[in-house]
Design an enzyme around this catalytic site. Structure first.
Site, PDB file in Angstrom:
ATOM      1  N   ASP A  67       2.618   5.624  10.326  1.00 47.14           N
ATOM      2  CA  ASP A  67       1.619   4.591  10.614  1.00 47.14           C
ATOM      3  C   ASP A  67       1.670   4.114  12.062  1.00 47.14           C
ATOM      4  O   ASP A  67       2.609   4.441  12.807  1.00 47.14           O
ATOM      5  CB  ASP A  67       1.796   3.399   9.653  1.00 47.14           C
ATOM      6  CG  ASP A  67       3.257   2.953   9.526  1.00 47.14           C
ATOM      7  OD1 ASP A  67       4.092   3.396  10.333  1.00 47.14           O
ATOM      8  OD2 ASP A  67       3.548   2.163   8.614  1.00 47.14           O
ATOM      9  N   ASP A 136       6.850  -6.331   0.118  1.00 47.06           N
ATOM     10  CA  ASP A 136       5.793  -6.323  -0.916  1.00 47.06           C
ATOM     11  C   ASP A 136       5.676  -4.933  -1.563  1.00 47.06           C
ATOM     12  O   ASP A 136       4.734  -4.666  -2.301  1.00 47.06           O
ATOM     13  CB  ASP A 136       4.437  -6.787  -0.334  1.00 47.06           C
ATOM     14  CG  ASP A 136       3.898  -5.839   0.736  1.00 47.06           C
ATOM     15  OD1 ASP A 136       4.554  -4.802   1.028  1.00 47.06           O
ATOM     16  OD2 ASP A 136       2.813  -6.123   1.286  1.00 47.06           O
ATOM     17  N   HIS A 138       5.411  -1.981  -0.008  1.00 42.12           N
ATOM     18  CA  HIS A 138       4.630  -0.945   0.684  1.00 42.12           C
ATOM     19  C   HIS A 138       5.519   0.148   1.255  1.00 42.12           C
ATOM     20  O   HIS A 138       6.669  -0.077   1.608  1.00 42.12           O
ATOM     21  CB  HIS A 138       3.727  -1.540   1.783  1.00 42.12           C
ATOM     22  CG  HIS A 138       4.442  -2.092   2.984  1.00 42.12           C
ATOM     23  ND1 HIS A 138       4.312  -3.397   3.394  1.00 42.12           N
ATOM     24  CD2 HIS A 138       5.285  -1.520   3.883  1.00 42.12           C
ATOM     25  CE1 HIS A 138       5.035  -3.594   4.482  1.00 42.12           C
ATOM     26  NE2 HIS A 138       5.637  -2.472   4.801  1.00 42.12           N
ATOM     27  N   GLU A 143      -0.442  -1.199   1.584  1.00 36.83           N
ATOM     28  CA  GLU A 143      -0.296  -2.548   1.065  1.00 36.83           C
ATOM     29  C   GLU A 143      -0.712  -2.618  -0.404  1.00 36.83           C
ATOM     30  O   GLU A 143      -1.304  -1.657  -0.928  1.00 36.83           O
ATOM     31  CB  GLU A 143      -1.166  -3.487   1.914  1.00 36.83           C
ATOM     32  CG  GLU A 143      -0.720  -3.570   3.363  1.00 36.83           C
ATOM     33  CD  GLU A 143       0.581  -4.354   3.530  1.00 36.83           C
ATOM     34  OE1 GLU A 143       1.534  -4.127   2.766  1.00 36.83           O
ATOM     35  OE2 GLU A 143       0.627  -5.195   4.440  1.00 36.83           O
TER      36      GLU A 143
END
Ligand code: GLP
Length: 267
Positions: A67, A136, A138, A143
């Protein structure tokens, strides 16, 4: 999925680097998927040491990072390109032309995403994908509610992720709101995946991703679909797992892990 639990974060990073090194030695033209974040810093330090002390050769390998933030140019101190140059690329014998990250400043970001996905396929697909996990759940920047069939695309970052990554930026409001990330399906297409997580603050999300039901709310839980995935943890990050003794028994008894059991952690 196999879970490997090491006594501490340094041993977990050391084993992760040795798994990567073993694949790279077996296939010098390996296409390596790379991750960023604080957890990965000691993996890259170990790879640099293996290059220096044990001649680990990166000259024929190609890399694709998971990313990149939208809007940050390559030379921005918070860009993932800058991180990778600093942590690994400038310290080993990799050809910079063989290192790939999405361009978060591309004029047409949708086209950039399609090109990135296309180029991974052109290079024969990811051989080994290194992964971390966000609080979270990811992986990359997939996400909550990322589709399991998603490919490289733009994603809005959740408030949890922006807060988690804020310490790396001068001010919390400097954290970009969007990123380009490989999709969940891009990651699942890798021939081998290695997720590393350390520290007690990852224990709860690791337990949900590894032993909980698969859900797009926790994109790392999709790794339960991966045919060849290992999750490397330290004791602290493994703290929420129910089947810990079973995982330990597999690592201590399976012949495939023999060379890693006996490996001395780096000084
Ligand atoms: C970022 C990256 C993820 C990484 C996560 C965790 O959000 N995009 O790929 O897994 O950070 O990072 P850390 O290791 O700092 O906890």
């Amino acid at each position: 999925m196999e879970v490997i639990i090491r006594p501490n974060a340094q041993d977990a990073a050391d084993l992760t680097a040795r798994v990567i090194a073993a694949d790279l030695r077996a296939r010098p033209e390996l296409v390596l998927g790379l991750a960023t974040g604080r957890t990965m810093e000691s993996v890259y330090a170990n790879l640099v040491r293996l290059h220096r002390d044990e001649q680990l050769d990166f000259s024929r390998c190609r890399t694709f990072n998971l990313d990149e933030y939208v809007g940050l140019p390559a030379d921005h101190p918070n860009s993932y390109r800058h991180y990778m140059n600093n942590q690994l690329f400038s310290k080993v014998n990799i050809d910079p032309a063989n290192t790939h990250l999405p361009d978060g400043t591309a004029a047409d970001l949708e086209v950039e995403c399609k090109k990135y996905e296309w180029y991974i396929v052109q290079c024969g697909g990811i051989g080994l994908q290194l992964l971390g996990i966000g609080r979270d759940g990811h992986m990359g920047f997939n996400e909550p509610l990322s589709a399991f069939r998603s490919r490289t695309r733009l994603k809005a970052l959740s408030p949890v992720t922006r807060a988690e990554n804020a310490s790396q930026f001068p001010r919390p409001e400097d954290v970009p709101h969007r990123a380009i990330t490989m999709g969940v399906a891009t990651i699942l297409d890798s021939r081998r995946a290695v997720l590393l997580a350390t520290g007690a603050d990852k224990a709860e999300i690791v337990a949900q991703a590894v032993e909980g039901p698969m859900t797009s709310m926790i994109s790392a839980s999709a790794l339960q679909l991966h045919p060849r995935c290992i999750v490397v943890l330290d004791e602290a990050a493994a703290g929420g797992l129910k089947q810990m003794e079973f995982y330990r028994w597999i690592f201590e008894s399976e012949p495939e892990w023999a060379e890693f059991r006996s490996a001395k952690p780096s000084p």
